[in-house]
Write an enzyme that holds these catalytic residues in place. Structure first.
Site, PDB file in Angstrom:
ATOM      1  N   GLU A 116      40.899  11.894  25.627  1.00 47.67           N
ATOM      2  CA  GLU A 116      41.154  11.163  24.375  1.00 47.67           C
ATOM      3  C   GLU A 116      42.517  11.471  23.776  1.00 47.67           C
ATOM      4  O   GLU A 116      42.948  10.820  22.831  1.00 47.67           O
ATOM      5  CB  GLU A 116      40.074  11.526  23.337  1.00 47.67           C
ATOM      6  CG  GLU A 116      38.710  10.937  23.594  1.00 47.67           C
ATOM      7  CD  GLU A 116      37.820  11.809  24.483  1.00 47.67           C
ATOM      8  OE1 GLU A 116      38.373  12.607  25.272  1.00 47.67           O
ATOM      9  OE2 GLU A 116      36.591  11.664  24.395  1.00 47.67           O
ATOM     10  N   LYS A 128      23.998  30.154  18.413  1.00 41.93           N
ATOM     11  CA  LYS A 128      23.805  30.480  16.994  1.00 41.93           C
ATOM     12  C   LYS A 128      22.810  31.622  16.878  1.00 41.93           C
ATOM     13  O   LYS A 128      21.633  31.458  17.113  1.00 41.93           O
ATOM     14  CB  LYS A 128      23.350  29.246  16.235  1.00 41.93           C
ATOM     15  CG  LYS A 128      24.464  28.217  16.205  1.00 41.93           C
ATOM     16  CD  LYS A 128      24.165  27.008  15.361  1.00 41.93           C
ATOM     17  CE  LYS A 128      25.396  26.126  15.344  1.00 41.93           C
ATOM     18  NZ  LYS A 128      25.158  24.745  15.702  1.00 41.93           N
ATOM     19  N   THR A 186      35.901   8.808  29.844  1.00 45.46           N
ATOM     20  CA  THR A 186      35.470  10.211  29.736  1.00 45.46           C
ATOM     21  C   THR A 186      34.318  10.399  30.721  1.00 45.46           C
ATOM     22  O   THR A 186      33.648   9.427  31.075  1.00 45.46           O
ATOM     23  CB  THR A 186      34.950  10.514  28.323  1.00 45.46           C
ATOM     24  OG1 THR A 186      33.827   9.681  28.079  1.00 45.46           O
ATOM     25  CG2 THR A 186      36.018  10.256  27.275  1.00 45.46           C
ATOM     26  N   TRP A 221      27.914  32.439  14.702  1.00 49.15           N
ATOM     27  CA  TRP A 221      28.215  31.812  15.984  1.00 49.15           C
ATOM     28  C   TRP A 221      28.730  32.844  16.989  1.00 49.15           C
ATOM     29  O   TRP A 221      29.567  33.671  16.659  1.00 49.15           O
ATOM     30  CB  TRP A 221      29.299  30.732  15.809  1.00 49.15           C
ATOM     31  CG  TRP A 221      28.808  29.495  15.117  1.00 49.15           C
ATOM     32  CD1 TRP A 221      27.561  29.292  14.602  1.00 49.15           C
ATOM     33  CD2 TRP A 221      29.562  28.306  14.867  1.00 49.15           C
ATOM     34  NE1 TRP A 221      27.501  28.042  14.049  1.00 49.15           N
ATOM     35  CE2 TRP A 221      28.705  27.415  14.184  1.00 49.15           C
ATOM     36  CE3 TRP A 221      30.866  27.903  15.153  1.00 49.15           C
ATOM     37  CZ2 TRP A 221      29.118  26.146  13.782  1.00 49.15           C
ATOM     38  CZ3 TRP A 221      31.279  26.644  14.747  1.00 49.15           C
ATOM     39  CH2 TRP A 221      30.411  25.772  14.075  1.00 49.15           C
TER      40      TRP A 221
HETATM   41  P1  ADP Z   1      36.339  15.789  31.540  1.00 50.46           P
HETATM   42  O1  ADP Z   1      35.074  16.298  30.930  1.00 50.46           O
HETATM   43  O2  ADP Z   1      36.276  14.489  32.203  1.00 50.46           O
HETATM   44  O3  ADP Z   1      37.067  16.848  32.313  1.00 50.46           O
HETATM   45  P2  ADP Z   1      38.378  16.080  29.621  1.00 50.46           P
HETATM   46  O4  ADP Z   1      39.388  16.575  30.576  1.00 50.46           O
HETATM   47  O5  ADP Z   1      38.818  15.105  28.617  1.00 50.46           O
HETATM   48  O6  ADP Z   1      37.204  15.416  30.318  1.00 50.46           O
HETATM   49  O7  ADP Z   1      37.685  17.330  28.945  1.00 50.46           O
HETATM   50  C1  ADP Z   1      38.186  17.819  27.736  1.00 50.46           C
HETATM   51  C2  ADP Z   1      37.460  19.073  27.340  1.00 50.46           C
HETATM   52  O8  ADP Z   1      37.698  20.105  28.287  1.00 50.46           O
HETATM   53  C3  ADP Z   1      37.928  19.657  26.035  1.00 50.46           C
HETATM   54  O9  ADP Z   1      37.351  19.022  24.935  1.00 50.46           O
HETATM   55  C4  ADP Z   1      37.523  21.104  26.169  1.00 50.46           C
HETATM   56  O10 ADP Z   1      36.165  21.298  25.852  1.00 50.46           O
HETATM   57  C5  ADP Z   1      37.693  21.372  27.633  1.00 50.46           C
HETATM   58  N1  ADP Z   1      38.979  22.045  27.859  1.00 50.46           N
HETATM   59  C6  ADP Z   1      40.135  21.498  28.259  1.00 50.46           C
HETATM   60  N2  ADP Z   1      41.087  22.443  28.392  1.00 50.46           N
HETATM   61  C7  ADP Z   1      40.513  23.626  28.055  1.00 50.46           C
HETATM   62  C8  ADP Z   1      40.976  24.981  27.983  1.00 50.46           C
HETATM   63  N3  ADP Z   1      42.218  25.332  28.311  1.00 50.46           N
HETATM   64  N4  ADP Z   1      40.095  25.915  27.591  1.00 50.46           N
HETATM   65  C9  ADP Z   1      38.825  25.608  27.270  1.00 50.46           C
HETATM   66  N5  ADP Z   1      38.333  24.351  27.325  1.00 50.46           N
HETATM   67  C10 ADP Z   1      39.167  23.373  27.714  1.00 50.46           C
END
Ligand code: ADP
Length: 546
Positions: free
Chosen positions: A330, A439, A185, A444
């Protein structure tokens, strides 16, 4: 009583076997790092992947060893993945967008034995080499003609290296739960954490990704994964496309609008996937040149929220279906995709655009729930926000080496760190990251909704909303804006544009104009850094409240 079906472990290299038998001639086209377009097919990819496996085997790489790749999407990278997989070793995709310290940290943490790298990253690796004791050999993904002089340990040009093997090699077989790949990550807080995919989870994920209500992928498709193989398992596409026998177009290192357009058009790509930033560049290019997208049928947009204006442009102006998707490293990474169930199939105009703003519904294999901070489940009414938690066949149960401790709740659900609503038909909509939610007065406010609205303003290039301390309400939203080149607008223009489109108490208390918004290594807005920049900011509403 057990079933009487054959034991046929779900192994990733069976995917390339299938592609080479049933779709051998299907083209795999890449923009090479050296420059020219390169063409091959699944039959050839399998043959060369066998050489990779044979060559790694000869170098003493065994089941469970980690082999790093630091590379763009190309046919060579694909051969490496399948060669590594077929030996039972583990591909570890290193994300070059991480900071150099993080890159050396994850390579050491994974204890990678071999590094397969594109030419692009040689300077970075040369500067880090002293700090990478576990790497025994650097394989540079090029031929001898392009191989530069380098002091990297046992460095060899990929083409020379695999030429030393004849491909007379049999894949290994092993338990389908064996580790297949590894991806860290991006670690916006603390060190990156390693996610370890298994052969089984990857195969099941690739099947899921192909569903008609997911990416709807078939042998008639020409798939261009712009999302890199080093980011979140390439959204599964390096496995899904060959599994379905779809042709592949690999964009290499060029992701600007003109380069992407050239590939989309020249190779008649029907289906592509990337984060919104890439599509912003493409749409700007299309607008400035008046070009159209005659072949493209579907675009998957995810990684961060897809702005409404982007969906509208693709759907209404270019006739391309937008599939808004959500997921995370994940989750292998697909969690949900926004395709239309019959309940919503007749939506038109704004109502359809509203729906497509949602991140969609989970396919078979992913379970979801939303809960409050105490773990109590919240209703699926499309309004109530809660922590989004997931469980499934391709969802991680712990991080590599147990980092981060126990990450599942008592029902085995993983907390995604996202905040979302679910509607009665199971459509999920992300409203925020748990740590970014604002908040205000105990309620929220979703920063994503406000951002999406603000970028709908024709002069706004990018928008981010953060919570600023407020004596009465605890926090109130500040809208931070980057204007499009050469454009100007007043605070009032922006707020007038937004008025009436969101609840009054969600309206930002102030607007700040900046030249640039900080981004993470994977191109997401870095709210933490932004909050830091504005930590002493005083909202105009503060005085009134004091
Ligand atoms: P990195 O931070 O390395 O890009 P990830 O791709 O695993 O890691 O990031 C996942 C996160 O990206 C999700 O938990 C979410 O917060 C955000 N995310 C992914 N797709 C979307 C989406 N379509 N809309 C909003 N947030 C998104």
């Amino acid at each position: 009583m057990l079933g009487l079906m054959q034991d046929w472990p779900l192994l990733c290299h069976r995917i390339i076997d299938h592609a080479a038998i049933h779709h051998a001639e299907r083209p795999v086209i890449s923009r090479s790092i050296e420059g020219p377009i390169h063409k091959t097919n699944y039959g050839q990819i399998r043959k060369r992947a066998l050489r990779v496996a044979q060559r790694l085997d000869r170098d003493g790489i065994k089941l469970g060893d980690r082999v790093a790749t630091l590379a763009w999407n190309s046919w060579r990278h694909l051969e490496c993945w399948y060669g590594i997989l077929g030996l039972g070793a583990i591909y570890h995709t290193v994300n070059p967008r991480l900071f150099p310290d993080q890159i050396s940290w994850i390579i050491n943490h994974a204890e990678d034995r071999v590094m397969m790298t594109d030419l692009t990253f040689l300077p970075c690796l040369e500067s880090l080499a002293d700090k990478l004791p576990s790497i025994e050999r650097y394989v540079v993904l090029t031929d001898s003609a392009h191989m530069p002089a380098t002091k990297l340990k046992n460095a060899v040009a990929y083409e020379d290296w695999i030429a030393e093997a004849d491909g007379d090699f049999a894949w290994k077989t092993f338990d389908e739960n064996t580790a297949a790949g590894m991806c860290y990550t991006s670690g916006t807080t603390g060190n990156p954490k390693g996610v370890v995919y298994s052969h089984r989870s990857n195969v099941l994920h690739s099947m899921t990704a192909s569903f008609a209500d997911a990416m709807d992928c078939s042998s008639r498709d020409v798939v261009m994964p712009v999302v890199p193989m080093f980011h979140a398992n390439c959204w599964g596409l390096a496995l899904t496309a060959p599994m379905q026998g779809a042709a592949l177009v690999m964009p290499g290192c060029k992701m600007d609008g003109a380069s992407i357009y050239e590939l989309l058009n020249d190779y008649r790509v029907t289906f592509t996937a990337a984060v919104p930033t890439v599509w912003l560049m493409l749409l700007q290019y299309l607008e400035s040149t008046g070009s159209k997208l005659p072949y493209l049928e579907r675009v998957v947009i995810g990684g961060s929220a897809c702005p409404r204006a982007m969906t509208q442009k693709f759907e209404d102006h270019y006739g391309v279906r937008v599939i808004h998707a959500w997921g995370m490293t994940e989750m292998s990474p697909l969690g949900s995709l926004c395709t239309l169930k019959p309940e919503y199939a007749d939506l038109q105009g704004d109502a359809k655009l509203d729906l497509l703003q949602k991140q969609g519904h989970p396919p078979f294999g992913v379970e979801m729930k939303i809960t409050d901070d105490n773990g109590k489940e919240l209703p699926w009414d499309g309004k109530t926000f809660g922590r989004l938690k997931v469980r499934g066949a391709s969802v991680t149960k712990s991080y590599y080496k147990g980092d981060g401790g126990d990450i599942l709740d008592d029902q085995g659900f993983f907390d995604t760190g996202d905040v979302a609503t679910m509607d009665r038909y199971g459509y999920m909509q992300i409203t925020d990251r748990a740590k970014d939610v604002i908040k205000s007065g105990g309620e929220w406010i979703s920063s994503i909704d406000i951002e999406n609205l603000a970028v709908g303003h024709p002069k706004v290039a990018e928008a981010a909303v953060i919570g600023i301390r407020h004596p009465k309400w605890d926090e109130r939203p500040l809208l931070v804006i980057v204007m499009k080149k050469g454009e100007k607008a007043s605070k009032k223009d922006i707020l007038d544009f937004m008025a009436g489109k969101i609840a009054k108490w969600w309206m930002p208390d102030d607007v700040a104009f900046v030249d640039e918004i900080p981004h993470t290594a994977t191109g997401k807005i870095q709210k933490m850094a932004l909050r830091d920049i504005f930590k002493d900011y005083v909202l105009p509403t503060t005085e009134a409240a004091e």
